[in-house]
Design a protein around this motif. Structure first.
Motif, PDB file in Angstrom:
ATOM      1  N   UNK A  44      36.181  41.420  33.211  1.00 54.18           N
ATOM      2  CA  UNK A  44      35.205  41.799  34.235  1.00 54.18           C
ATOM      3  C   UNK A  44      35.038  40.701  35.281  1.00 54.18           C
ATOM      4  N   UNK A  45      35.095  41.117  36.545  1.00 54.74           N
ATOM      5  CA  UNK A  45      34.619  40.308  37.660  1.00 54.74           C
ATOM      6  C   UNK A  45      33.232  40.840  37.953  1.00 54.74           C
ATOM      7  N   UNK A  46      32.216  40.041  37.683  1.00 52.43           N
ATOM      8  CA  UNK A  46      30.822  40.454  37.831  1.00 52.43           C
ATOM      9  C   UNK A  46      30.227  39.807  39.078  1.00 52.43           C
ATOM     10  N   UNK A 103      32.866  43.218  26.537  1.00 51.61           N
ATOM     11  CA  UNK A 103      33.442  42.735  27.797  1.00 51.61           C
ATOM     12  C   UNK A 103      33.739  41.245  27.756  1.00 51.61           C
ATOM     13  N   UNK A 104      34.751  40.870  28.507  1.00 52.42           N
ATOM     14  CA  UNK A 104      35.052  39.459  28.756  1.00 52.42           C
ATOM     15  C   UNK A 104      34.739  39.186  30.228  1.00 52.42           C
ATOM     16  N   UNK A 105      33.672  38.444  30.483  1.00 50.71           N
ATOM     17  CA  UNK A 105      33.319  38.093  31.858  1.00 50.71           C
ATOM     18  C   UNK A 105      34.244  36.958  32.283  1.00 50.71           C
ATOM     19  N   UNK A 106      35.137  37.256  33.198  1.00 48.37           N
ATOM     20  CA  UNK A 106      36.154  36.285  33.621  1.00 48.37           C
ATOM     21  C   UNK A 106      35.639  35.407  34.756  1.00 48.37           C
ATOM     22  N   UNK A 107      34.878  36.016  35.683  1.00 49.86           N
ATOM     23  CA  UNK A 107      34.363  35.272  36.830  1.00 49.86           C
ATOM     24  C   UNK A 107      33.118  35.983  37.352  1.00 49.86           C
ATOM     25  N   UNK A 108      32.263  35.205  38.016  1.00 51.07           N
ATOM     26  CA  UNK A 108      31.068  35.768  38.634  1.00 51.07           C
ATOM     27  C   UNK A 108      30.962  35.280  40.072  1.00 51.07           C
ATOM     28  N   UNK A 143      36.561  34.392  47.056  1.00 46.52           N
ATOM     29  CA  UNK A 143      38.017  34.439  46.878  1.00 46.52           C
ATOM     30  C   UNK A 143      38.429  33.735  45.586  1.00 46.52           C
ATOM     31  N   UNK A 144      37.787  32.610  45.271  1.00 43.38           N
ATOM     32  CA  UNK A 144      38.098  31.899  44.025  1.00 43.38           C
ATOM     33  C   UNK A 144      37.754  32.745  42.806  1.00 43.38           C
ATOM     34  N   UNK A 145      36.603  33.416  42.838  1.00 42.71           N
ATOM     35  CA  UNK A 145      36.219  34.288  41.718  1.00 42.71           C
ATOM     36  C   UNK A 145      37.210  35.432  41.585  1.00 42.71           C
ATOM     37  N   UNK A 180      40.554  34.098  40.196  1.00 43.89           N
ATOM     38  CA  UNK A 180      40.425  33.812  38.763  1.00 43.89           C
ATOM     39  C   UNK A 180      40.534  35.114  37.969  1.00 43.89           C
ATOM     40  N   UNK A 181      39.831  36.137  38.441  1.00 43.08           N
ATOM     41  CA  UNK A 181      39.863  37.452  37.791  1.00 43.08           C
ATOM     42  C   UNK A 181      41.278  38.026  37.800  1.00 43.08           C
ATOM     43  N   UNK A 182      41.912  38.050  38.959  1.00 44.10           N
ATOM     44  CA  UNK A 182      43.252  38.637  39.072  1.00 44.10           C
ATOM     45  C   UNK A 182      44.275  37.837  38.249  1.00 44.10           C
ATOM     46  N   UNK A 183      44.152  36.523  38.234  1.00 43.56           N
ATOM     47  CA  UNK A 183      45.053  35.706  37.410  1.00 43.56           C
ATOM     48  C   UNK A 183      44.907  36.038  35.936  1.00 43.56           C
ATOM     49  N   UNK A 184      43.688  36.322  35.494  1.00 43.59           N
ATOM     50  CA  UNK A 184      43.463  36.646  34.078  1.00 43.59           C
ATOM     51  C   UNK A 184      44.131  37.954  33.686  1.00 43.59           C
ATOM     52  N   UNK A 185      44.357  38.822  34.642  1.00 43.07           N
ATOM     53  CA  UNK A 185      44.992  40.120  34.354  1.00 43.07           C
ATOM     54  C   UNK A 185      46.484  39.979  34.112  1.00 43.07           C
TER      55      UNK A 185
END
Length: 178
Positions: free
Chosen positions: A108-110, A136-141, A166-168, A171-176
């Motif tokens: 999750x990008x929250x 859920x795994x909160x990856x970035x906020x 953009x950094x959040x 981070x989210x897209x990299x985790x995918x």
């Protein structure tokens, strides 16, 4: 390619959180994105009596299936008096009654935004604490304060906030990819 479901925790037809979701998804490439406008998805108020008498509403079952068919979520939550809206809490109540771990394995990008200087941080903190209980795994906020001063049709105006966003997202897209 990731399957991303994106929506705001608001049922307002003028939701600024939905505008933030739309902007965020416009920056994502090479992924399968499904955007839901929750203003088009009414849910009855959860009650045990309703569940016993009528079962689960079709709209809730459909939302759960959409979440399950995605492996990631971009979510922006609105704030009412320092907490998530009653609408969004109601959605979570219904979903968790169908399947307590309805977000199991979901990254999750929250995000949150509001017209105020705190940018919905109260609601963001509550939901950030709540979603892992459902798997859920909160990856970035990310929180965008003073929406009407910091956002336009072109996107986030303040460079520092634009970079944080953009950094959040990165981070989210990299985790995918992992």
């Amino acid at each position: 390619m990731a399957a991303i479901l994106a929506f705001a925790g608001s049922n307002s037809s003028t939701s600024i959180n939905f505008k933030l979701v739309q902007h965020t998804t416009s920056l994502v490439q090479n992924n399968d994105i499904q955007i839901l406008n929750m203003a088009e998805h009414p849910f009855p108020m959860y009650s045990e009596d309703h569940e016993k008498e009528k079962g689960f509403p079709d709209a809730v079952v459909e939302l759960k299936e959409r979440i399950k068919s995605s492996n990631s979520l971009i979510l922006s939550v609105n704030e009412h008096n320092g907490n998530p809206s009653a609408y969004f809490k109601n959605v979570l109540d219904w979903l968790s009654r169908i399947d307590r771990k309805f977000l199991e394995g979901t990254k999750v990008l929250l995000m949150s935004t509001s017209g105020g200087k705190r940018g919905g941080k109260g609601s963001l903190a509550v939901v950030e604490n709540m979603l892992p209980r459902f798997g859920a795994e909160i990856v970035a906020t990310f929180s965008l304060p003073s929406f009407y001063d910091n956002f336009s049709e072109e996107g986030i105006l303040d460079e520092t906030l634009k970079n944080e966003h953009q950094n959040a997202l990165s981070t989210f897209l990299d985790s995918l990819k992992q």
